[in-house]
Enzyme design. Structure first.
Site, PDB file in Angstrom:
ATOM      1  N   ARG A   3      29.027  16.724  73.961  1.00 44.90           N
ATOM      2  CA  ARG A   3      28.650  15.964  74.800  1.00 44.90           C
ATOM      3  C   ARG A   3      29.734  15.665  75.852  1.00 44.90           C
ATOM      4  O   ARG A   3      29.725  15.829  77.380  1.00 44.90           O
ATOM      5  CB  ARG A   3      28.050  14.496  74.584  1.00 44.90           C
ATOM      6  CG  ARG A   3      26.701  14.658  73.807  1.00 44.90           C
ATOM      7  CD  ARG A   3      26.295  13.491  73.042  1.00 44.90           C
ATOM      8  NE  ARG A   3      24.961  13.773  72.545  1.00 44.90           N
ATOM      9  CZ  ARG A   3      24.251  12.727  72.096  1.00 44.90           C
ATOM     10  NH1 ARG A   3      24.520  11.659  71.726  1.00 44.90           N
ATOM     11  NH2 ARG A   3      23.115  13.102  71.520  1.00 44.90           N
ATOM     12  N   TYR A  63      20.739  19.582  78.075  1.00 48.44           N
ATOM     13  CA  TYR A  63      21.223  19.848  76.604  1.00 48.44           C
ATOM     14  C   TYR A  63      22.134  18.843  76.069  1.00 48.44           C
ATOM     15  O   TYR A  63      22.734  18.273  76.941  1.00 48.44           O
ATOM     16  CB  TYR A  63      21.427  21.279  76.738  1.00 48.44           C
ATOM     17  CG  TYR A  63      22.535  21.959  77.265  1.00 48.44           C
ATOM     18  CD1 TYR A  63      23.700  21.114  77.947  1.00 48.44           C
ATOM     19  CD2 TYR A  63      22.837  23.357  77.445  1.00 48.44           C
ATOM     20  CE1 TYR A  63      24.582  21.877  78.638  1.00 48.44           C
ATOM     21  CE2 TYR A  63      23.745  23.986  78.109  1.00 48.44           C
ATOM     22  CZ  TYR A  63      24.833  23.421  78.844  1.00 48.44           C
ATOM     23  OH  TYR A  63      25.920  23.933  79.417  1.00 48.44           O
ATOM     24  N   GLU A  64      22.423  19.027  74.895  1.00 47.73           N
ATOM     25  CA  GLU A  64      23.373  18.061  74.056  1.00 47.73           C
ATOM     26  C   GLU A  64      22.928  16.493  74.389  1.00 47.73           C
ATOM     27  O   GLU A  64      23.703  15.751  74.383  1.00 47.73           O
ATOM     28  CB  GLU A  64      24.992  18.298  74.488  1.00 47.73           C
ATOM     29  CG  GLU A  64      25.475  19.523  74.381  1.00 47.73           C
ATOM     30  CD  GLU A  64      25.430  19.892  72.807  1.00 47.73           C
ATOM     31  OE1 GLU A  64      25.171  19.279  72.053  1.00 47.73           O
ATOM     32  OE2 GLU A  64      25.597  21.135  72.521  1.00 47.73           O
ATOM     33  N   GLY A  65      21.578  16.552  74.421  1.00 43.62           N
ATOM     34  CA  GLY A  65      21.051  15.206  74.554  1.00 43.62           C
ATOM     35  C   GLY A  65      20.732  14.718  76.165  1.00 43.62           C
ATOM     36  O   GLY A  65      21.678  14.814  76.867  1.00 43.62           O
ATOM     37  N   GLN A 120      21.500   9.942  75.992  1.00 45.90           N
ATOM     38  CA  GLN A 120      22.823   9.346  76.149  1.00 45.90           C
ATOM     39  C   GLN A 120      22.759   7.841  76.799  1.00 45.90           C
ATOM     40  O   GLN A 120      23.682   7.132  76.035  1.00 45.90           O
ATOM     41  CB  GLN A 120      23.502   9.962  77.545  1.00 45.90           C
ATOM     42  CG  GLN A 120      23.588  11.542  77.528  1.00 45.90           C
ATOM     43  CD  GLN A 120      24.195  11.984  76.321  1.00 45.90           C
ATOM     44  OE1 GLN A 120      25.346  11.358  75.893  1.00 45.90           O
ATOM     45  NE2 GLN A 120      23.780  13.187  75.536  1.00 45.90           N
TER      46      GLN A 120
END
Lengths: 597, 597
Positions: free
Chosen positions: B301, B442-444, B449
């Site tokens: 992230r 992506y990656e949350g 977040q």
């Protein structure tokens, strides 16, 4: 990709409650535009756009219109759809009856154009440009020229284009180099290269009427030496039948980020000698080309603003459907026993409301703007006509600039609601995002709109028209403040803050334009955004008042009316506060822009 | 497309003046990271990324990596570039010396990763995922596993992947269905389908080590029943040499909006029976997979936040060059005799400053965040370590969320500066816009977040770490208020307003999280943006103080330092005011989100 269903209910609400269709219907020449007729037209348009056009937009993006051997083949289905569009009389909706049009108000045409653009922006660009050509002929064409071109442009046999840009002349038209040399017979021979010509070549119609900016040999330098010419792709015989091919060739089309099935052409006029030039006919007088082009452009700018609202609506419909279908995670308030549709998550709701309320505000603002034009052109009250025309002209750059900037944000949110699936082209959400991105650029970038707003529309009259707008907002504020419903005070608080910000900025512009022109123009785009937000919020506040009246009278669809009220409140509390930050940027922040190191 | 030249001067300024490289250099284990060595490394990285990677990014977008017959062929030039990347030791920059890495601070690795991503986001994703795999092994791998995999991952012989997503399980990992069945020999057999696997298959390295989330047959339901497995594409023999192909196949790759040369794979694990499953090795303990994955994810992230800043820098460099080259229109202040470069127009300057200052703020925030991690992991002072770790964890979702949201805006401005040319793919500006659009997903997603920021990072400790951040901002405010330069007061005014907004929102979250959870989460993304803006503005204010000190001492490059000061001021007056609108949305506007009709 999800289906598109035109939001006819909201359109009719805006037409009837905010744009005063009833009053327009009472104007000379608009007697046919009764609320019932308009509803029937909108339903028919919804059917055509939803059933014929919308389903083919994704495929047209994947396998777009292409260029080979001087010809452009449009995307699959476009020819059949365009035929249906022409036969349905849609091109002529708001054009004069005497040339075969329907003579309906602009406000009705605007609703239908919204649908066309929601269904397929690439397709809709062809009629949009033809509308501009019709407008130019109506303004500056001779009687012979009108008779020669208008019937076929209006019935869809032919289409029109606008030829402004050259490689060195984009926003700055003073740099145009294309040449037009007068011949003994009164015609001209044109030579030069034009770029970014939307539908400059295609297979949808048997002829294309180009409207081309060029210079005569002895023209003054700069923008005062530009003339406008009619250059048909196929020359007409004396009897009006199609004759020889004119000397205009499509050299290539662009590979673009979006609106891929709208062919963006490089057009070459003429050959190597003057006699090989393309045959052109002067429109109006020499050296007044830019003036006429601005008429086309003002119509086109308004239409591009409507494109912004249209693509935002399409993106919203798709995101809403996905949010109802996609199951992911249990809501934070544990209101469901397990993972549920993502529309239950507060941030997804927030994103959907940002999409919906900005689209609704844009629709209201655009339709109301169109209604000003209708009144201006049809009322017999000359004072009213002048006022409405002034309001219309003030609003055009705002509709163009704000609705399109908004569409970039809204289509981006549309991707975000889809999560990872939004980034996959097959889903379709990315197409609206790519398509929307041109809207803040063509027909004048947002900065060009903002310069127009600051210069010609605000500074020039010392802020008089802006003041008129502020006074109209005050009327709504007074109604809100007198309203007993508790939401009215919440709305009034935010709208009042926005109105004050707009007032301050107008005062700043008027007082600084002579003394600190860089500071004023450094704030031009923030001013445009501030005006768009304030006026959008104002229209939604008017919608809130109208909806409350209906709700209290027990009329209408209560669910729909409550949603309108919620839109107004959300917009007031989530969008209108941005006006304060914009005021700060403009009034306090100009120096830090100008001093770029 | 213009060249990319890494902004080494700004990077060094941030490292030395804001991220306190000197102090990090004094920590145990970081003795090699002297300012001189770091400068030399950055220069070398600038050379590799600017000369080798950046020039091929456009071509890699046009003719991207493709899939055929189970294999992925990466874009032209990628294999050679990756070989050079591996041989240069770049993958190991911030990884342990005992496994062949360089053991340099994260803050130095961050600067190099920024360059890698500015040069080519699609290419840089492969090392980014390998970094995550290394992180997971360092955290939860057995000694045998570390020895077996780390040296080759660090020297670039192999690469790593993260396998989380399944069609029904995206943000909601509790819905994962992939199965892992334990065998007599202690290994597992995995079966299931994973989607969105970045570099899940490619031709850059001879092996790919997949890190895969799956459930054992008797695992508890939900997130507490997920384990993490190492699944090599090619199985290793006892001596570590490559053996048989494992049962993992790439089925297809996605057709995406951007990062087109980063193959996004659908991976099929196993066949139809358990014995046909892919061989996997448990990492750490059963059912703790999500915990380990979060370690990879937190690193990833942060790295994605750096991608945001990187692509924004690339877009800025290209737009700046274009604005200096493109001649169009005379400036409004008539400061040039005729049409001049568009950088003279106030709105172009405003756009360029929005791009530059947000990128600079993001860089400062990201590097300072990395420095907290370095101190946390290397200081012998346990209290300091705990504090720095807490700050790091608070900042990771902000770096990820804000820097990526910012990159979408900045790359869009990059197109806008180019006008019509920006919409033509050949220009290259559109690529950064398309590439950036994945970063908020992506990656949350940004919402994920923001939920992390609200829940684990703010509400959980009653706002204690947030308070620590506010106190640190206060230190800067005190310095600004005592500073004699007139700009200091202007900066302090805006930073103070932002600090108060952040304070109010933290208080709102802490006081409402138990009583009105929907209201709190409705404001989660606005809170993240407010925090990003405030902290970005804070870092630029710190940069202003450092630059003023150097200027007064007659040190450094005066032009560069003056530009830093201008960045701080512009950000304060054009970006920080947004914090007030965000506070209003969060504190006053929650009800209108929750009540979605």
């Amino acid at each position: 990709m999800t289906a598109y269903a035109a939001p006819v209910k909201d359109m009719l609400f805006v037409l009837n409650e905010l744009a005063d269709l009833n009053a327009i219907n009472g104007l000379p020449g608009y007697g046919d535009a009764t609320p019932d007729t308009v509803e029937a037209i909108l339903e028919e348009s919804a059917k055509f756009t939803g059933e014929v056009l919308a389903p083919q937009a994704r495929e047209a993006d994947k396998a777009p219109s292409f260029f080979a051997e001087g010809k452009v083949t449009t995307a699959k289905g476009y020819r059949a759809a365009f035929k249906q569009f022409a036969e349905g009389g849609w091109q002529g909706l708001q054009h004069p009856v005497e040339f075969g049009g329907q003579g309906l108000p602009k406000v009705v045409g605007t609703a239908c154009n919204e649908m066309l653009n929601s269904a397929d922006l690439s397709f809709a660009l062809c009629p949009l440009l033809t509308d501009g050509a019709i407008e130019a002929l109506m303004t500056a064409g001779s009687e012979e020229q009108r008779n020669r071109y208008l019937p076929q442009l209006i019935n869809g046999e032919w289409t029109g284009t606008m030829n402004l840009t050259e490689p060195q002349a984009g926003s700055d038209l003073s740099l145009i180099r294309s040449k037009a040399v007068k011949q003994m017979d009164g015609t001209y021979r044109l030579s030069g290269q034009k770029i970014f010509i939307t539908y400059g070549e295609h297979d949808l119609a048997e002829n294309i009427i180009h409207f081309v900016l060029a210079r005569t040999p002895d023209a003054p330098a700069g923008v005062k030496g530009i003339s406008l010419f009619i250059v048909p792709k196929v020359l007409l015989n004396a009897d009006g039948s199609l004759g020889a091919r004119n000397a205009v060739q499509c050299v290539s089309i662009e590979h673009k980020l979006g609106i891929k099935s709208s062919p963006t052409c490089v057009l070459q006029y003429g050959g190597t000698t003057e006699q090989e030039g393309a045959v052109g006919y002067l429109l109006g007088e020499e050296n007044r080309g830019l003036e006429y082009m601005f008429i086309m452009m003002n119509a086109a700018r308004f239409a591009v603003g409507v494109q912004g609202l249209a693509v935002a609506e399409r993106a919203y419909q798709q995101a809403l459907q996905y949010a109802k279908d996609r199951i992911q995670s249990r809501p934070v308030d544990a209101s469901l026993p397990a993972a549920g549709p993502i529309i239950h998550h507060p941030d997804v709701r927030r994103m959907l409301l940002l999409m919906r309320t900005q689209t609704e505000a844009a629709r209201a603002l655009a339709y109301v703007t169109a209604s000003y034009a209708d009144v201006a052109h049809h009322t017999v009250d000359t004072a009213l006509a002048a006022e409405q025309q002034a309001l219309y002209e003030y609003l055009v750059p705002i509709v163009k600039g704000w609705c399109t900037e908004m569409s970039v944000e809204v289509t981006s949110l549309g991707i975000q609601v889809h999560g990872g699936m939004g980034f996959i082209e097959e889903t379709g959400a990315a197409q609206w995002y790519r398509d929307a991105r041109i809207l803040t650029i063509y027909e004048g970038t947002t900065a060009i709109q903002a310069n127009d707003l600051v210069g010609r529309k605000t500074a020039k009259d010392g802020g008089a028209v802006a003041q008129l707008v502020l006074t109209r907002i005050q009327v709504t504020l007074t109604l809100l403040k007198a309203h007993p419903h508790p939401e009215a005070a919440r709305l009034a608080k935010r709208l009042h803050e926005a109105q004050l910000a707009l007032r301050d900025v107008v005062a700043f512009i008027v007082s600084h334009v002579k003394t600190d022109i860089n500071a004023v123009f450094a704030g031009s785009v923030p001013y445009l955004k501030l005006a768009g937000l304030t006026l959008g919020g104002w229209q939604l506040a008017r919608a809130w008042l109208a909806a409350q009246t209906q709700l209290q009278a027990g009329q209408g669809d209560a669910g729909f009316l409550q949603a309108k009220c919620q839109s107004a409140l959300f917009f007031a509390e989530h969008l209108l506060p941005q006006t304060q930050a914009l005021r700060t940027s403009i009034v306090d922040g100009a120096a830090s822009v100008v001093a770029l190191v």
